[in-house]
Design a protein around this motif. Structure first.
Motif, PDB file in Angstrom:
ATOM      1  N   ALA A   1      -7.509  -0.077  -4.905  1.00  0.00           N
ATOM      2  CA  ALA A   1      -7.727  -1.287  -5.765  1.00  0.00           C
ATOM      3  C   ALA A   1      -7.484  -0.437  -7.408  1.00  0.00           C
ATOM      4  CB  ALA A   1      -8.871  -1.908  -5.798  1.00  0.00           C
ATOM      5  N   ARG A   2      -8.241   0.862  -7.426  1.00  0.00           N
ATOM      6  CA  ARG A   2      -8.324   1.164  -8.868  1.00  0.00           C
ATOM      7  C   ARG A   2      -6.723   1.794  -8.960  1.00  0.00           C
ATOM      8  NH1 ARG A   2      -7.473   5.805 -11.047  1.00  0.00           N
ATOM      9  NH2 ARG A   2      -7.409   6.953  -8.842  1.00  0.00           N
ATOM     10  N   ARG A   3      -6.043   2.285  -8.192  1.00  0.00           N
ATOM     11  CA  ARG A   3      -4.769   2.829  -7.968  1.00  0.00           C
ATOM     12  C   ARG A   3      -3.775   1.469  -8.660  1.00  0.00           C
ATOM     13  NH1 ARG A   3      -3.961   6.968  -3.035  1.00  0.00           N
ATOM     14  NH2 ARG A   3      -5.800   8.391  -3.362  1.00  0.00           N
TER      15      ARG A   3
ATOM     16  N   PRO B   1       0.668  -1.365   0.078  1.00  0.00           N
ATOM     17  CA  PRO B   1      -0.057   0.001   0.032  1.00  0.00           C
ATOM     18  C   PRO B   1       0.842   1.338   0.110  1.00  0.00           C
ATOM     19  CG  PRO B   1      -0.831  -1.559   1.644  1.00  0.00           C
ATOM     20  CD  PRO B   1       0.464  -2.199   1.179  1.00  0.00           C
ATOM     21  N   LEU B   2       1.829   1.233   0.541  1.00  0.00           N
ATOM     22  CA  LEU B   2       2.961   2.349   0.648  1.00  0.00           C
ATOM     23  C   LEU B   2       3.110   2.914  -1.027  1.00  0.00           C
ATOM     24  CD1 LEU B   2       5.032   4.038   2.253  1.00  0.00           C
ATOM     25  CD2 LEU B   2       6.750   2.763   1.410  1.00  0.00           C
ATOM     26  N   GLY B   3       3.218   2.111  -1.897  1.00  0.00           N
ATOM     27  CA  GLY B   3       3.222   2.450  -3.182  1.00  0.00           C
ATOM     28  C   GLY B   3       2.020   2.955  -3.842  1.00  0.00           C
ATOM     29  N   LEU B   4       0.933   2.984  -3.182  1.00  0.00           N
ATOM     30  CA  LEU B   4      -0.441   3.446  -3.662  1.00  0.00           C
ATOM     31  C   LEU B   4      -0.707   4.961  -3.149  1.00  0.00           C
ATOM     32  CD1 LEU B   4      -2.336   0.070  -3.636  1.00  0.00           C
ATOM     33  CD2 LEU B   4      -0.891   1.079  -5.529  1.00  0.00           C
ATOM     34  N   VAL B   5       0.207   5.467  -2.194  1.00  0.00           N
ATOM     35  CA  VAL B   5      -0.077   6.785  -1.477  1.00  0.00           C
ATOM     36  C   VAL B   5       0.208   7.681  -2.509  1.00  0.00           C
ATOM     37  CG1 VAL B   5       0.697   8.315   0.249  1.00  0.00           C
ATOM     38  CG2 VAL B   5       0.745   5.813   0.608  1.00  0.00           C
TER      39      VAL B   5
END
Ligand code: FES
Length: 574
Positions: free
Chosen positions: A529-531, A500-504
């Motif tokens: 999920a979209r990101r 999740p860190l990469g999705l911030v």
């Protein structure tokens, strides 16, 4: 007798395979004779001395003298000392980061202990990754082993002030960035930060790991803190050589010392020291070699029960040489006695309880090692975090954080890589405020940067100049043990493997709660999920060959100690 049987001694161990053992023994001895040893010594047990001097490792400048002292001890006790080199990892001379080579060194240590004919081994290490690498290798090699550390540097002086690497390096650099001192002054400080042989003078990673070796019971009592240049350092080296001879033929292999109970003791000492966050990674890796899993929940339980007792930089006031004079790890363990597993066997042949009883009544300087009744903090220096931003865990050095930031919600300002950080952090147009949360992505173990000590993100220059000293900073990187701030590290899973860190994204809200031991990304799961399905502009790191490819393929997460998956023992419950 099977010459490759472990009951063989000295040069008769582990013969080279020519298909004729008698010939192999004869050939080996004739070559060994070329070194000029007497028959008496050639027939004696052998103590290997695993050494790490290097022109690229200033911290190990004193190793040759230590080797001579160990040899004295071995010879006096009737065995033959033979030194052998392994990789040496000088923290500041390695690119992209020394952690990447810790496992390579551990493999070197393990294989050279196993491949060469020795009956016991002395491991001489010091700089950050060298002690964990030696212990990881020694556990896997399964031969009686004792750790000897180089000892810490002594402090320097500048304009009446004591200086020690490398907390003061960072302190002066922060002042320089804030415009408080000029280039002439920072140059003058440079020559007074690291002034002797030995490891960094504060409770950084090297000092922490030295203390961990003593707390685990695999280094001699009192040996962790003696300054590198003190005569006691040579005396403890000689004693280590004598001890190694006593270990010959014993069943006291590292795995017998490094039990789950011993790791609990070490974690207690780590928490009482407010030691380096890197130690959590290294202890997990060493434990993994013994088949032991260090559970983050257990770290938190110990942290909530273990007071901070030691007043050392980077979180306190003093230096390693002061801790040594104050009573060293003996004083810390004596104070922690009711919390420790006293039945643990130590390499010296006594239990931890017997050691503490033997040392009772020694002088302790209470300015440096506090009592349990008057601690620096009632709770331990480190906590493990979990939450939607770090489902696999993260680490926060509570003791090094700004208390007001320990419960904080803020807007994310995101840097997608170290290059991106370097390019934009000081850009005057960067949209950032003091209560924002700085986020660094793609700096974990499987990233191109190899999990550097970049978690101590600099305060943007325009904020530093406005007097901002600390902000919440979050990454999948590590932090030097000599650094400080409200810094969340080792976020797992890392960005490079889809964590999740990469999705911030810039503007997301992030909440840190040290009380709840949580780090949460306040973004709906369907948006994440979209990101996750979007293409990323960070190029995947896929080295084609060599050690880099091996590392990328097999390095495990920070929670697992960043060891290689194929080197771990099979976990066991005890
Ligand atoms: Fe070697 Fe700090 S650089 S211990």
């Amino acid at each position: 007798m099977d010459a490759n049987d472990r009951s063989a001694r000295g040069f008769a161990r582990g013969l080279t395979n020519y298909g004729d053992r008698d010939f192999a023994r004869y050939l080996r001895k004739s070559f060994a004779k070329s070194m000029g040893y007497s028959d008496e010594l050639l027939d004696a047990p052998i103590v290997g001395i695993c050494t790490t001097p290097s022109g690229f490792n200033n911290c190990h400048r004193g190793v040759p003298e230590l080797v001579e002292a160990v040899k004295r001890g071995v010879l006096a006790a009737g065995a033959l000392p033979l030194e052998f080199p392994v990789l040496s990892l000088g923290e500041v001379f390695l690119s992209p980061t020394s952690l990447k080579y810790r496992n390579l060194m551990a493999m070197d240590v393990e294989e050279m202990i196993r491949a060469q004919p020795m009956d016991a081994v002395v491991l001489i290490g010091g700089c950050d990754k060298t002690v964990p690498a030696q212990l990881m290798g020694a556990v896997s090699a399964d031969l009686p082993a004792v750790q000897l550390v180089t000892g810490p540097m002594s402090t320097g002086r500048y304009k009446g002030e004591r200086l020690g690497a490398c907390t003061d390096c960072r302190r002066f650099w922060s002042r320089y960035r804030a415009g408080e001192i000029d280039a002439t002054e920072i140059d003058a400080v440079e020559g007074n930060l690291a002034v002797t042989a030995g490891t960094c003078a504060v409770m950084g990673t090297a000092s922490t790991m030295a203390c961990m070796a003593e707390a685990l019971g695999i280094a001699l009592p009192g040996s962790a803190t003696i300054p590198a240049v003190h005569a006691d350092r040579l005396r403890v080296a000689e004693a280590t050589g004598r001890l190694a001879v006593r270990l010959v033929g014993s069943q006291l292999t590292p795995a017998k010392i490094l039990t789950r109970a011993a790791f609990d003791n070490a974690l207690r000492v780590l928490l009482a020291l407010s030691g380096s966050t890197n130690a959590v990674i290294h202890l997990a890796a060493i434990a993994g070699r013994a088949g032991i899993v260090l559970d983050p929940a257990e770290i938190n339980r110990l942290s909530d029960e273990t007071p901070v007792l030691v007043n050392l930089k980077p979180t306190g006031d003093f230096y390693m040489e002061d801790l040594n004079a104050a009573g060293g790890i003996s004083a810390v363990m004596a104070e922690l006695e009711p919390l420790l597993n006293l039945d643990c066997q130590t390499i010296a042949g006594e239990t931890l309880g017997a050691r503490i009883a033997r040392e009772r009544g020694r002088y302790v300087d209470r300015a440096i090692v506090r009592t349990r009744d008057a601690p620096i903090d009632a709770r331990g220096g480190l906590i493990a975090l979990t939450g939607t931003l770090a489902p696999g865990g993260a680490i926060l050095k509570r003791a090094a954080a700004t208390p007001d930031l320990l419960e904080h919600e803020g807007r994310a300002v995101v840097f997608s890589s170290l290059d991106d950080l370097a390019q934009r952090i000081d850009d005057p147009r960067l949209d950032v405020a003091a209560d924002d949360v700085l986020v660094l992505q793609n700096a974990g173990p499987k990233s191109a940067s190899g999990m550097p000590e970049a978690g101590y993100l600099p305060i943007p220059k325009k904020l530093a100049r406005a007097g901002v000293k600390d902000m919440v900073r979050i990454s999948d990187a590590r932090m030097s043990g000599t650094a400080f701030g409200t810094i969340v590290l080792h976020v797992t899973p890392e960005a490079a493997v889809g964590g999740p860190l990469g999705l911030v994204r810039n503007g997301d809200r992030i909440r840190l709660s040290a009380a709840a031991k949580r780090i949460d990304l306040l973004v709906a799961p369907d948006e994440l999920a979209r990101r996750a399905a979007e293409p990323t502009d960070v190029a995947p790191y896929e080295p084609a060959r060599g050690y880099a490819a091996l590392y990328r393929e097999h390095v495990m997460s920070a929670t697992d100690g960043c060891d290689f998956d194929f080197l771990q023992a099979v976990p066991h419950p005890g």
